[in-house]
Design a protein around this motif. Structure first.
Motif, mmCIF file in Angstrom:
data_model
loop_
_atom_site.group_PDB
_atom_site.id
_atom_site.type_symbol
_atom_site.label_atom_id
_atom_site.label_comp_id
_atom_site.label_asym_id
_atom_site.label_seq_id
_atom_site.Cartn_x
_atom_site.Cartn_y
_atom_site.Cartn_z
ATOM 1 N N ILE A 195 0.560 -1.230 -0.032
ATOM 2 C CA ILE A 195 0.176 0.199 -0.403
ATOM 3 C C ILE A 195 1.117 1.050 -0.114
ATOM 4 O O ILE A 195 1.114 1.243 0.970
ATOM 5 C CB ILE A 195 -0.810 0.280 1.149
ATOM 6 C CG1 ILE A 195 -1.969 -0.891 1.426
ATOM 7 C CG2 ILE A 195 -1.867 1.192 0.867
ATOM 8 C CD1 ILE A 195 -2.535 -1.480 2.576
ATOM 9 N N GLY A 196 1.233 2.305 -1.202
ATOM 10 C CA GLY A 196 1.679 2.961 -1.483
ATOM 11 C C GLY A 196 1.354 4.295 -0.936
ATOM 12 O O GLY A 196 0.232 4.634 0.171
ATOM 13 N N ASP A 197 2.559 4.979 -0.512
ATOM 14 C CA ASP A 197 1.769 6.810 0.607
ATOM 15 C C ASP A 197 0.926 6.619 -0.507
ATOM 16 O O ASP A 197 1.039 7.641 -1.573
ATOM 17 C CB ASP A 197 3.367 7.229 0.574
ATOM 18 C CG ASP A 197 2.764 8.428 1.423
ATOM 19 O OD1 ASP A 197 2.048 8.391 1.950
ATOM 20 O OD2 ASP A 197 3.998 9.573 1.060
ATOM 21 N N ASN A 198 -0.448 7.668 0.148
ATOM 22 C CA ASN A 198 -1.354 8.644 -0.690
ATOM 23 C C ASN A 198 -2.001 7.213 -1.096
ATOM 24 O O ASN A 198 -2.493 7.859 -1.959
ATOM 25 C CB ASN A 198 -0.533 9.728 -1.599
ATOM 26 C CG ASN A 198 -0.016 10.459 -0.448
ATOM 27 O OD1 ASN A 198 -0.147 11.377 0.677
ATOM 28 N ND2 ASN A 198 1.112 11.356 -0.844
ATOM 29 N N GLU A 199 -1.772 6.409 -0.988
ATOM 30 C CA GLU A 199 -2.956 5.228 -2.006
ATOM 31 C C GLU A 199 -4.317 4.770 -1.182
ATOM 32 O O GLU A 199 -4.099 5.193 -0.341
ATOM 33 C CB GLU A 199 -1.848 3.651 -1.935
ATOM 34 C CG GLU A 199 -2.875 2.663 -2.688
ATOM 35 C CD GLU A 199 -2.061 1.770 -3.594
ATOM 36 O OE1 GLU A 199 -2.458 0.568 -3.310
ATOM 37 O OE2 GLU A 199 -0.516 2.014 -3.561
ATOM 38 N N GLU A 232 -7.099 6.622 2.821
ATOM 39 C CA GLU A 232 -5.503 7.252 2.308
ATOM 40 C C GLU A 232 -5.006 6.877 3.163
ATOM 41 O O GLU A 232 -5.254 6.367 3.965
ATOM 42 C CB GLU A 232 -6.226 8.855 2.149
ATOM 43 C CG GLU A 232 -4.704 8.939 0.856
ATOM 44 C CD GLU A 232 -4.413 10.466 1.392
ATOM 45 O OE1 GLU A 232 -3.420 10.933 1.594
ATOM 46 O OE2 GLU A 232 -4.907 11.376 1.598
ATOM 47 N N ALA A 233 -3.556 6.506 2.833
ATOM 48 C CA ALA A 233 -2.325 5.767 3.748
ATOM 49 C C ALA A 233 -1.670 6.583 3.617
ATOM 50 O O ALA A 233 -1.543 7.135 2.459
ATOM 51 C CB ALA A 233 -2.597 4.239 2.950
ATOM 52 N N ILE A 234 -1.605 7.217 4.987
ATOM 53 C CA ILE A 234 -0.455 8.250 5.308
ATOM 54 C C ILE A 234 0.718 7.256 6.360
ATOM 55 O O ILE A 234 0.764 6.700 6.260
ATOM 56 C CB ILE A 234 -1.120 9.272 5.658
ATOM 57 C CG1 ILE A 234 -2.980 10.013 5.275
ATOM 58 C CG2 ILE A 234 -0.170 10.699 5.893
ATOM 59 C CD1 ILE A 234 -2.825 9.969 6.317
ATOM 60 N N HIS A 235 1.923 7.869 4.954
ATOM 61 C CA HIS A 235 3.189 7.002 5.313
ATOM 62 C C HIS A 235 3.723 7.736 6.707
ATOM 63 O O HIS A 235 3.816 8.952 6.132
ATOM 64 C CB HIS A 235 4.836 6.637 4.111
ATOM 65 C CG HIS A 235 5.230 6.070 4.803
ATOM 66 N ND1 HIS A 235 6.966 6.338 4.439
ATOM 67 C CD2 HIS A 235 5.813 5.134 5.814
ATOM 68 C CE1 HIS A 235 7.883 6.428 4.691
ATOM 69 N NE2 HIS A 235 7.260 4.849 5.883
ATOM 70 N N TYR A 273 -7.146 6.339 6.950
ATOM 71 C CA TYR A 273 -7.598 8.156 6.921
ATOM 72 C C TYR A 273 -8.973 8.008 5.543
ATOM 73 O O TYR A 273 -8.131 7.705 4.564
ATOM 74 C CB TYR A 273 -7.682 8.756 7.222
ATOM 75 C CG TYR A 273 -8.599 10.768 7.464
ATOM 76 C CD1 TYR A 273 -9.825 10.212 8.354
ATOM 77 C CD2 TYR A 273 -8.257 11.657 6.201
ATOM 78 C CE1 TYR A 273 -10.493 11.040 8.905
ATOM 79 C CE2 TYR A 273 -9.447 12.775 6.797
ATOM 80 C CZ TYR A 273 -10.218 12.135 8.002
ATOM 81 O OH TYR A 273 -11.663 13.178 8.101
ATOM 82 N N SER A 274 -10.234 7.765 5.889
ATOM 83 C CA SER A 274 -11.153 8.346 5.261
ATOM 84 C C SER A 274 -12.428 9.484 5.344
ATOM 85 O O SER A 274 -13.103 9.542 5.403
ATOM 86 C CB SER A 274 -12.669 6.735 5.456
ATOM 87 O OG SER A 274 -13.529 7.520 4.774
ATOM 88 N N PRO A 275 -12.197 10.549 4.697
ATOM 89 C CA PRO A 275 -12.904 11.834 4.658
ATOM 90 C C PRO A 275 -14.106 11.316 4.889
ATOM 91 O O PRO A 275 -14.439 11.936 5.397
ATOM 92 C CB PRO A 275 -12.206 12.168 3.407
ATOM 93 C CG PRO A 275 -11.019 11.814 3.173
ATOM 94 C CD PRO A 275 -10.735 10.450 3.713
ATOM 95 N N ALA A 276 -14.646 10.142 4.152
ATOM 96 C CA ALA A 276 -15.772 10.619 3.791
ATOM 97 C C ALA A 276 -16.595 9.824 5.480
ATOM 98 O O ALA A 276 -18.151 10.447 5.461
ATOM 99 C CB ALA A 276 -16.252 9.336 2.514
ATOM 100 N N PHE A 309 -7.006 4.944 10.876
ATOM 101 C CA PHE A 309 -7.256 4.472 11.562
ATOM 102 C C PHE A 309 -5.177 4.874 12.301
ATOM 103 O O PHE A 309 -4.666 5.036 11.210
ATOM 104 C CB PHE A 309 -6.638 2.636 11.008
ATOM 105 C CG PHE A 309 -8.344 2.492 10.811
ATOM 106 C CD1 PHE A 309 -7.920 1.358 11.782
ATOM 107 C CD2 PHE A 309 -9.168 2.965 9.990
ATOM 108 C CE1 PHE A 309 -9.887 0.969 11.974
ATOM 109 C CE2 PHE A 309 -10.081 2.124 9.943
ATOM 110 C CZ PHE A 309 -10.762 1.392 10.557
ATOM 111 N N ALA A 310 -5.176 5.346 13.501
ATOM 112 C CA ALA A 310 -3.900 6.201 13.622
ATOM 113 C C ALA A 310 -2.529 4.813 13.981
ATOM 114 O O ALA A 310 -1.243 5.436 13.916
ATOM 115 C CB ALA A 310 -3.921 6.631 14.425
#
Length: 192
Positions: free
Chosen positions: A87-91, A101-104, A116-119, A124-125
């Motif tokens: 799962i790449g960064d920002n994927e 969105e995956a946040i590295h 993180y899901s804005p919708a 998940f931290a």
């Protein structure tokens, strides 16, 4: 539905979140408890495992889960044991009924991601930040306080006022203004 399957477990384990829906996923699998039986209390099958990072307390049960459910394991670094797909960064990755969105976010471990899901307003931290301003250890291999601080800032930049629920790798989830807890973690990490 998001259910913490590790709630009430004794011993050293991470939280394990079952995210039920269109794509039923376990976020982390914990260790030293029967996560398969706990999963089957809610669903018959899962579609995938998504890892926030590969510390032993988050992946100890991985063999039992993959043997039982025959699922692929997704994480930031497929070079880590047990991780099948990157799962790449920002994927974007589908958990339940929403896209996240995956946040590295390294600093606790190099392969750490938050999701993180804005919708849905769900975050998940993992072990980056916790309730009440706690933050991940940096005294383990690959830990780095300055990198962790940068990652918390990156998370703050990524989440918005819609963030209403934060599910953490340890301790209680936050369902009231989780951005405040992230801001407290950012401040606390800079002070120590």
């Amino acid at each position: 539905m998001i259910q913490n399957l590790a709630a009430g477990q004794a011993g050293m384990t991470s939280n394990v979140f079952l995210v039920d829906g269109e794509r039923t996923v376990l976020v982390d699998v914990g260790m030293q408890f029967d996560v398969v039986s706990e999963t089957r209390e809610y669903v018959d099958d899962i579609d995938a495992v998504v890892l926030t990072h590969t510390h032993p307390d988050h992946i100890g049960n991985l063999g039992d889960v993959t043997d039982t459910f025959g699922v692929d394991v997704w994480g930031f670094d497929p070079g880590q044991p047990g991780v099948d797909y990157e799962i790449g960064d920002n994927e974007q990755v589908k958990l339940g009924d929403h896209s996240y969105e995956a946040i590295h976010t390294p600093g606790h471990k190099n392969d750490h991601i938050c999701l993180y899901s804005p919708a849905s307003g769900v975050l998940f931290a993992g072990d980056l930040v916790f309730a009440n301003g706690g933050f991940g250890r940096t005294d383990l291999e690959e830990g780095n306080r300055e990198v962790l601080i940068d990652s918390i800032q990156r998370l703050l930049d990524a989440v918005d006022e819609n963030c209403s629920e934060m599910y953490t790798g340890h301790g209680p989830s936050v369902t009231t203004n989780p951005v405040q807890d992230i801001e407290l973690a950012f401040q606390a990490a800079q002070m120590q």
